[in-house]
Design a protein around this motif. Structure first.
Motif, PDB file in Angstrom:
ATOM      1  N   ALA A   1       0.824  -1.218   0.000  1.00  0.00           N
ATOM      2  CA  ALA A   1       0.000   0.000   0.000  1.00  0.00           C
ATOM      3  C   ALA A   1       0.854   1.263   0.000  1.00  0.00           C
ATOM      4  O   ALA A   1       0.305   2.365  -0.140  1.00  0.00           O
ATOM      5  CB  ALA A   1      -0.941  -0.006   1.198  1.00  0.00           C
ATOM      6  N   GLY A   2       2.169   1.111   0.174  1.00  0.00           N
ATOM      7  CA  GLY A   2       3.054   2.251   0.127  1.00  0.00           C
ATOM      8  C   GLY A   2       3.218   2.990   1.433  1.00  0.00           C
ATOM      9  O   GLY A   2       3.760   4.103   1.458  1.00  0.00           O
ATOM     10  N   TYR A   3       2.816   2.380   2.548  1.00  0.00           N
ATOM     11  CA  TYR A   3       2.918   3.057   3.839  1.00  0.00           C
ATOM     12  C   TYR A   3       4.289   2.872   4.490  1.00  0.00           C
ATOM     13  O   TYR A   3       4.747   3.733   5.230  1.00  0.00           O
ATOM     14  CB  TYR A   3       1.832   2.555   4.787  1.00  0.00           C
ATOM     15  CG  TYR A   3       0.433   2.969   4.380  1.00  0.00           C
ATOM     16  CD1 TYR A   3       0.108   4.308   4.175  1.00  0.00           C
ATOM     17  CD2 TYR A   3      -0.562   2.011   4.187  1.00  0.00           C
ATOM     18  CE1 TYR A   3      -1.173   4.686   3.798  1.00  0.00           C
ATOM     19  CE2 TYR A   3      -1.846   2.384   3.808  1.00  0.00           C
ATOM     20  CZ  TYR A   3      -2.141   3.718   3.619  1.00  0.00           C
ATOM     21  OH  TYR A   3      -3.400   4.093   3.247  1.00  0.00           O
ATOM     22  N   ILE A   4       4.931   1.729   4.269  1.00  0.00           N
ATOM     23  CA  ILE A   4       6.249   1.482   4.839  1.00  0.00           C
ATOM     24  C   ILE A   4       7.136   0.867   3.759  1.00  0.00           C
ATOM     25  O   ILE A   4       6.634   0.381   2.720  1.00  0.00           O
ATOM     26  CB  ILE A   4       6.198   0.533   6.057  1.00  0.00           C
ATOM     27  CG1 ILE A   4       5.636  -0.843   5.654  1.00  0.00           C
ATOM     28  CG2 ILE A   4       5.382   1.154   7.191  1.00  0.00           C
ATOM     29  CD1 ILE A   4       5.700  -1.890   6.761  1.00  0.00           C
ATOM     30  N   ASP A   5       8.427   0.883   3.996  1.00  0.00           N
ATOM     31  CA  ASP A   5       9.341   0.242   3.052  1.00  0.00           C
ATOM     32  C   ASP A   5       9.709  -1.148   3.559  1.00  0.00           C
ATOM     33  O   ASP A   5       9.315  -1.563   4.662  1.00  0.00           O
ATOM     34  CB  ASP A   5      10.583   1.104   2.823  1.00  0.00           C
ATOM     35  CG  ASP A   5      11.325   1.416   4.120  1.00  0.00           C
ATOM     36  OD1 ASP A   5      11.197   0.639   5.094  1.00  0.00           O
ATOM     37  OD2 ASP A   5      12.021   2.446   4.168  1.00  0.00           O
TER      38      ASP A   5
END
Length: 862
Positions: free
Chosen positions: A260-264
């Motif tokens: 979802a692009g919230y963390i790497d």
């Protein structure tokens, strides 16, 4: 038709009519399809409108969602007088938190796992539904759900949770309504506070407390992901029961957050490597005030049930008896209304009461003898299993001495070797020595005997290898733990007492019940003896009718009572006796009371009249059944501990009675005051509240049940019970006290044989502040006699004294009686016969009602 003269047929214009070209097949099909579509759309609109109205007419009120914090069930919390939490009661363990205070990583974790397009769709996500269908088809099982967060919120408010088409339609309609009336943030706030996350936790704040015992803003990314993972299946992924499965689910959520692009990926890997650290929760009420808290719970269910029933009977209880409906409604209110219940429980005194009960029952139980080991393990594998369990429960050094020696634990031990004068025991990996002198009390228990205190001859008479017994480390006041010649620590033998005891302490000035030790072990027996048991008070009951005798001056302290032996009537199997004898068969009323003489008390009772005594007793607040016969003179009818204590509190209060207060105040989750019984001098009141309570006190003043002069006279006699009568042991408590002791006995049939048995021992007394009752006995009066030589002065009086002396120095105590009302005169006399003082003989100060001082003490004589 005629032609106008100005125009001829040849001059008029011509109109040509031609037939149009016939339409093709496709054209006609299009026309019919369009017509059919319009018709179906019209019919569908009508049907859809009817379906919508059908399913929408009984949807929940949208205001429940708009004010979810108010409608959501709350947690009822019970507190002690000092604000210490005693117990939490809830159908749903919930703690509400505003959206602004929910950490963003937690929101992202839930959205990644449950609804990534939450801020994009209008409440129904058809794209997400299609994606879930494809994923489930490929896997052959349910791996994704199609419901949005909005739909899950809608489902929360629907009564019917069944998986039916009708319910799904309602869910969809209500979801659209939610989206039209609430902000996305508001919907998310409801979701995160309403979702069930296992472990009886509803909402993320409650789950954070239940699983980690920390607030939300102190959790890590891994812990946020674990909470979000619970949303799918709380039971399946519960980390308490399934830690490995919970960690796998946590990894899935962390990967979802990456996608979802919230963390790497680096943050994901670090969170996945974090160990699972869960908090251990102990229910405090089992250790702090179990009998008191449970009693308050029951009282609140009754009070709330009556209040709810007064509003009207709900349809679901229409066919139930009122008492059943009231209990159900009260239980529901207690579990859902989020009450703050402030009790009068004084935790230090609660601890002191339970300590006194434990000490007394252990000492008396030892005098009864050893009932044998708790178990005997024959097989080596059984013994090893016990030792392994001990290592798990007791730790590596179970026999270590704590800093406070009073906190020494009783431990279950395995007997490994037995000799003539000693035994070796093992607790886990620790070995210890049990010597004869530390178990000399353990003579074999004899149920049919009333002889106590027999001594053990040999250790091997009662123990063999394989026995499982209770032991405690022996501590020396100076050297700490004692050891034998081999360096093994010494232990003493114990056993779980069977005899019971109870202590009840009531602040007779404020009405606050501060301590309620309803038994020695709540885990073994939830029966609260202070309010549920009905036991014979023995000579304690004499205080009740001696007060009646002194009321109005019918008898005086120097009235003579006949102390000759009682002669039973024909066929009467009852013959009370006195240990003390008199030379002339007469005794002063004062002496008869403070020495607790039976035959003169019986004659006083008969002169008063049994029915009049019963009426007087009812006036003082005793509600139990009283049999109006001769046996009542010696307390043969049963009474409840709390009611009898209240009577003594009435005497301490100079005749007015204040009902016991268990609940000081109750506030619901909306901040509304439900109950306020606080005394004006309650430490928790501010100035305005103090004035309010003083006004309420003036309107509801305690009722004056007994003449203040009568209370003074019986109070003086009870003070002399302590200073010169049967309860002089009480003086060691270091507090001015008054009271009355009592020992009940009777003939109990055991195995077809009538045996004389001591069944109950009491002391009920008071100081200038507290009325306190101490009781000792078996729940089953026929189990065994307390002992032929046991009485109140060996059991109940020492327990009462131990309890009081533990807090004797907390505040100054006044002398008793605290007030000498007008109309009381006194004189000093020779103690035995009431005449003028004689040098060298004991003297006593007697008190009288003014106007009766010249009444001959012999008249009236019962």
């Amino acid at each position: 038709m005629t032609t106008p003269p100005s125009q001829t047929p040849a001059s008029r214009p011509h109109v040509w009519v031609t037939n149009p070209k016939r339409a093709g097949l496709l054209g006609w099909l299009f026309r019919y399809a369009l017509f059919a579509g319009l018709l179906l759309a019209a019919v569908g609109s009508v049907v859809g409108l009817k379906v919508y109205r059908h399913y929408a007419e009984d949807l929940p009120d949208i205001r429940q969602a708009e004010h979810f914090e108010s409608y959501a069930p709350g947690i009822t919390r019970v507190y002690a007088a000092d604000g210490t939490l005693l117990r939490e009661l809830a159908r749903e363990h919930r703690a509400y938190v505003d959206y602004e205070h929910i950490p963003e990583p937690l929101i992202q974790a839930f959205m990644s796992a449950e609804d990534r397009r939450f801020f994009e769709h209008p409440g129904l996500d058809f794209r997400g539904l299609a994606r879930a269908m494809v994923a489930n088809f490929r896997s052959g099982t349910i791996v994704q759900g199609g419901s949005t967060i909005t739909q899950q919120v809608a489902k929360y408010f629907l009564v019917n949770k069944d998986r039916t088409l009708g319910r799904k339609i309602k869910e969809a309609i209500f979801s659209l309504r939610l989206e039209s009336r609430l902000r996305k943030e508001d919907i998310l706030e409801i979701y995160l506070n309403g979702i069930f996350l296992g472990h009886n936790a509803y909402g993320v704040a409650a789950a954070s407390h239940r699983y980690f015992d920390r607030p939300l803003d102190e959790l890590s990314l891994a812990e946020y992901a674990m909470l979000a993972g619970l949303a799918r299946a709380p039971s399946r992924y519960n980390p308490v029961r399934n830690p490995e499965r919970a960690k796998k689910r946590r990894a899935v959520v962390l990967q979802d957050m990456v996608e979802a692009g919230y963390i790497d990926e680096a943050a994901r890997d670090a969170a996945m490597a974090e160990p699972l650290r869960l908090a251990e929760h102990d229910d405090p009420w089992q250790d702090r005030a179990p009998y008191y808290t449970d009693f308050v719970r029951k009282r609140m269910v009754e009070a709330l049930g009556r209040a709810e029933l007064a509003k009207g009977v709900p349809d679901e209880f229409a066919d139930q008896p009122p008492e059943i409906a009231a209990e159900a409604l009260g239980e529901r209110a207690l579990l859902e209304d989020g009450l703050v219940i402030e009790t009068a429980a004084h935790l230090p005194r609660e601890y002191m009461a339970h300590r006194a009960v434990d000490d007394t029952t252990r000492k008396l139980d030892k005098r009864h003898g050893f009932r044998g080991p708790d178990a005997h393990l024959r097989q080596p594998e059984q013994r090893e299993a016990l030792l392994a369990r001990q290592r798990e429960l007791y730790g590596a050094d179970p026999l270590a001495i704590p800093e406070d020696p009073t906190q020494l634990r009783w431990l279950m031990a395995l007997v490994t070797e037995v000799e003539y004068g000693q035994a070796k025991v093992q607790v886990g990996d620790a070995e210890a020595r049990l010597k004869h002198r530390h178990m000399a009390w353990a003579s074999p228990f004899e149920r049919d005997s009333g002889i106590n205190g027999e001594r053990l001859n040999r250790v091997d008479e009662v123990l063999v290898p394989g026995d499982v017994v209770w032991v405690q480390t022996v501590v020396d006041d100076e050297d700490g733990g004692l050891q034998d010649d081999e360096g093994l620590p010494l232990v003493r033998l114990g056993q779980r007492p069977v005899v019971e005891a109870a202590v009840y302490a009531y602040d007779h000035q404020k009405g606050y019940v501060e301590a309620m030790a309803g038994g020695r072990d709540y885990d073994r027996s939830q029966f609260n003896r202070t309010v549920q048991a009905c036991r014979q008070p023995g000579s304690v009951f004499k205080a009740v009718y001696y007060a009646l005798a002194l009321d109005g001056g019918r008898w005086r302290m120097d009235s003579f009572l006949e102390a000759k032996p009682y002669v039973p009537e024909d066929g009467e199997d009852w013959n009370p006796r006195d240990i003390a004898k008199t030379l002339d068969g007469r005794v002063l009323l004062r002496t008869a009371f403070i020495k607790s003489l039976n035959t003169p008390s019986l004659r006083l009772f008969l002169a008063l009249g049994a029915d009049e005594v019963v009426t007087w007793t009812r006036r003082l607040g005793i509600t139990t059944e009283l049999i109006a016969d001769k046996g009542l003179s010696l307390g043969a009818s049963c009474v409840q501990i709390d009611e009898l204590t209240r009577v003594f509190g009435t005497f301490a209060r100079n005749g007015s009675q204040r009902s016991p207060v268990y609940v000081r105040r109750v506030i619901d989750k909306h901040g509304r005051l439900r109950v306020d019984q606080r005394h004006p001098y309650d430490a928790g009141l501010d100035v305005a509240g103090r004035f309010d309570r003083m006004a309420a006190e003036a309107l509801e003043a305690p009722e004056q049940l007994v003449d203040a002069r009568t209370s003074f006279l019986i109070g003086r006699l009870m003070r002399e019970v302590v200073t010169a009568g049967t309860a002089t042991r009480v003086t060691t408590a270091g507090v001015p006290a008054a009271g009355k002791s009592g020992t009940a006995s009777g003939r109990v049939r055991i195995g077809g044989v009538l045996r004389d048995m001591t069944t109950d021992a009491w002391f009920v007394g008071y100081t200038s502040r507290h009325a306190i009752a101490a009781w000792v006995g078996f729940d089953d009066a026929s189990f065994r006699s307390l002992g032929d030589e046991e009485a109140s002065y060996t059991t109940a009086i020492p327990m009462w004294t131990e309890f009081v002396e533990l807090f004797a120095g907390e505040r100054p105590h006044e002398q008793l009686p605290t007030l000498r009302p007008p109309g009381i005169i006194s004189k000093t006399v020779e103690a035995a016969h009431g005449g003028p003082p004689i040098e060298g003989l004991p003297i006593a100060t007697l008190y009288f009602l003014a106007g009766t001082e010249n009444t001959p003490p012999e008249a009236p004589n019962p």
